[in-house]
Design a protein around this motif. Structure first.
Motif, PDB file in Angstrom:
ATOM      1  N   ALA A 161       9.054   3.327 -12.518  1.00  0.00           N
ATOM      2  CA  ALA A 161       8.769   4.679 -13.000  1.00  0.00           C
ATOM      3  C   ALA A 161       7.730   4.695 -14.119  1.00  0.00           C
ATOM      4  O   ALA A 161       6.814   5.525 -14.109  1.00  0.00           O
ATOM      5  N   ARG A 179       4.319   3.975 -12.763  1.00  0.00           N
ATOM      6  CA  ARG A 179       3.890   5.083 -11.904  1.00  0.00           C
ATOM      7  C   ARG A 179       3.379   6.251 -12.747  1.00  0.00           C
ATOM      8  O   ARG A 179       2.316   6.816 -12.481  1.00  0.00           O
ATOM      9  N   ARG A 180       4.115   6.604 -13.789  1.00  0.00           N
ATOM     10  CA  ARG A 180       3.694   7.702 -14.662  1.00  0.00           C
ATOM     11  C   ARG A 180       2.401   7.376 -15.396  1.00  0.00           C
ATOM     12  O   ARG A 180       1.553   8.235 -15.591  1.00  0.00           O
ATOM     13  N   GLU A 235       3.586   7.266   0.277  1.00  0.00           N
ATOM     14  CA  GLU A 235       4.881   7.074  -0.372  1.00  0.00           C
ATOM     15  C   GLU A 235       5.971   6.851   0.652  1.00  0.00           C
ATOM     16  O   GLU A 235       5.858   7.303   1.790  1.00  0.00           O
ATOM     17  N   ARG A 249      11.396   6.731  -2.349  1.00  0.00           N
ATOM     18  CA  ARG A 249      10.770   7.032  -3.643  1.00  0.00           C
ATOM     19  C   ARG A 249      10.101   8.399  -3.673  1.00  0.00           C
ATOM     20  O   ARG A 249       9.570   8.794  -4.723  1.00  0.00           O
ATOM     21  N   ASP A 300      11.312  10.905  -6.498  1.00  0.00           N
ATOM     22  CA  ASP A 300      10.914  10.474  -7.843  1.00  0.00           C
ATOM     23  C   ASP A 300       9.408  10.588  -8.026  1.00  0.00           C
ATOM     24  O   ASP A 300       8.924  10.961  -9.104  1.00  0.00           O
ATOM     25  N   CYS A 301       8.653  10.273  -6.979  1.00  0.00           N
ATOM     26  CA  CYS A 301       7.195  10.359  -7.039  1.00  0.00           C
ATOM     27  C   CYS A 301       6.751  11.796  -7.319  1.00  0.00           C
ATOM     28  O   CYS A 301       5.930  12.046  -8.200  1.00  0.00           O
ATOM     29  N   ALA A 304       8.511  14.226  -8.590  1.00  0.00           N
ATOM     30  CA  ALA A 304       8.976  14.644  -9.915  1.00  0.00           C
ATOM     31  C   ALA A 304       8.036  14.124 -11.001  1.00  0.00           C
ATOM     32  O   ALA A 304       7.710  14.856 -11.959  1.00  0.00           O
ATOM     33  N   ASP A 305       7.580  12.885 -10.859  1.00  0.00           N
ATOM     34  CA  ASP A 305       6.645  12.332 -11.841  1.00  0.00           C
ATOM     35  C   ASP A 305       5.287  13.034 -11.770  1.00  0.00           C
ATOM     36  O   ASP A 305       4.627  13.236 -12.799  1.00  0.00           O
ATOM     37  N   GLU A 325       5.569  16.236 -13.617  1.00  0.00           N
ATOM     38  CA  GLU A 325       5.605  16.023 -15.058  1.00  0.00           C
ATOM     39  C   GLU A 325       4.225  15.692 -15.619  1.00  0.00           C
ATOM     40  O   GLU A 325       3.845  16.184 -16.687  1.00  0.00           O
ATOM     41  N   CYS A 381       8.864  19.907  -5.101  1.00  0.00           N
ATOM     42  CA  CYS A 381      10.052  19.204  -5.590  1.00  0.00           C
ATOM     43  C   CYS A 381      11.319  19.941  -5.155  1.00  0.00           C
ATOM     44  O   CYS A 381      12.302  19.310  -4.728  1.00  0.00           O
ATOM     45  N   ARG A 423      13.315  14.323   3.089  1.00  0.00           N
ATOM     46  CA  ARG A 423      13.029  13.087   2.356  1.00  0.00           C
ATOM     47  C   ARG A 423      13.040  11.863   3.267  1.00  0.00           C
ATOM     48  O   ARG A 423      13.064  10.724   2.787  1.00  0.00           O
TER      49      ARG A 423
END
Length: 283
Positions: A143, A146-147, A164, A168, A171-172, A174-175, A178, A208, A218
């Motif tokens: 994580a 990745r961020r 992807e 993942r 999470d991908c 979501a990041d 962000e 998301c 997913r």
């Protein structure tokens, strides 16, 4: 089909729908001395489907350094080799780079047999700008890394393309929300050319939420595309830089906020200072 000796063919294969394979690809695969395959079982099923009997050797990321010298010697002796990956065009987030480099350094002809590429297929139907884009492949699995990578891309004005995996993807996204911003336009292309193909567009926030709605969303293989960073405002300060500046101004004096924002964004301290003054005065 008669082919010239001593050539390495880089052959694209379908990413899902077997009907997408090119007639020339079938001819090459049926005529070469050996097929270098990422997964011989998967390629074997493909060849069998089209009635092709071909000798295969395994060539994947773990054995490529070991396998390359023998393939180069075969090519030097006048043999012919077809390089394939599990799906799509070899080397595009797939093995084969070492073999191609070694062949070119040895003066061996390397010939492409074009065909499907998931990244380009997704870009063509995304509705995002396609005149300038960057392909990033798979983002780091961890994580924090990745961020960090996404943050480095946050101000890139080109359309961004990623691959992807199913475990993942949530999470991908979501990041991305962000680091790139919840309102950034994006497209998720799932299971391209396959039975359960889905193309979903919207803001990163919307995507998301869409992923969370249904477990089936997913599953599969994904291409994720995001719009590039917005063009700078009239003052030359991007919306993301302005957001950072606003956060800093809540805690720091104008001069210190502008200095720190310049270090974070790489923009000029003077232009950030001028914009900070405007933000403080409510402009």
């Amino acid at each position: 089909m008669s082919i010239e000796p001593g050539i390495l063919y880089v052959v694209a294969t379908p990413i899902g729908n077997l009907g997408d394979i090119a007639p020339r690809a079938l001819e090459i695969l049926g005529a070469v001395d050996v097929v270098a395959a990422e997964d011989t079982r998967r390629t074997g099923a493909l060849l069998s489907h089209f009635g092709i009997s071909a000798r295969q050797v395994s060539l994947h990321e773990h054995n490529e350094p070991r396998q390359v010298p023998g393939l180069i010697e075969r090519l030097r002796a006048g043999g012919t080799v077809a390089l394939v990956s599990d799906a799509g065009t070899p080397l595009i987030s797939d093995p084969g780079y070492r073999l191609v480099v070694a062949a070119r350094e040895a003066g061996i002809r390397v010939s492409p047999v074009p065909g499907p590429v998931a990244a380009i297929a997704a870009l063509s139907i995304s509705g995002l700008p396609s005149d300038r884009f960057v392909f990033e492949g798979f983002l780091p699995a961890k994580a924090s890394a990745r961020r960090q990578r996404l943050q480095a891309l946050a101000e890139d004005p080109r359309t961004l393309i990623f691959y992807e995996s199913s475990h993942r993807i949530a999470d991908c996204l979501a990041d991305m929300r962000e680091t790139l911003g919840a309102d950034r336009r994006a497209v998720v292309a799932r299971e391209l050319t396959k039975t359960f193909e889905q193309i979903r567009g919207g803001s990163l926030d919307e995507l998301c939420n869409w992923l969370a709605e249904n477990e089936d969303h997913r599953k599969g293989e994904f291409v994720v595309l995001t719009a590039g960073a917005p063009e700078p405002t009239g003052e030359g300060v991007t919306p993301e830089a302005e957001r950072i500046l606003g956060l800093l101004l809540a805690e720091l004096p104008v001069k210190k906020a502008a200095k720190l924002a310049a270090e974070i964004t790489g923009l000029g301290k003077n232009q950030l200072y001028a914009r900070a003054v405007g933000l403080k005065s409510g402009e």
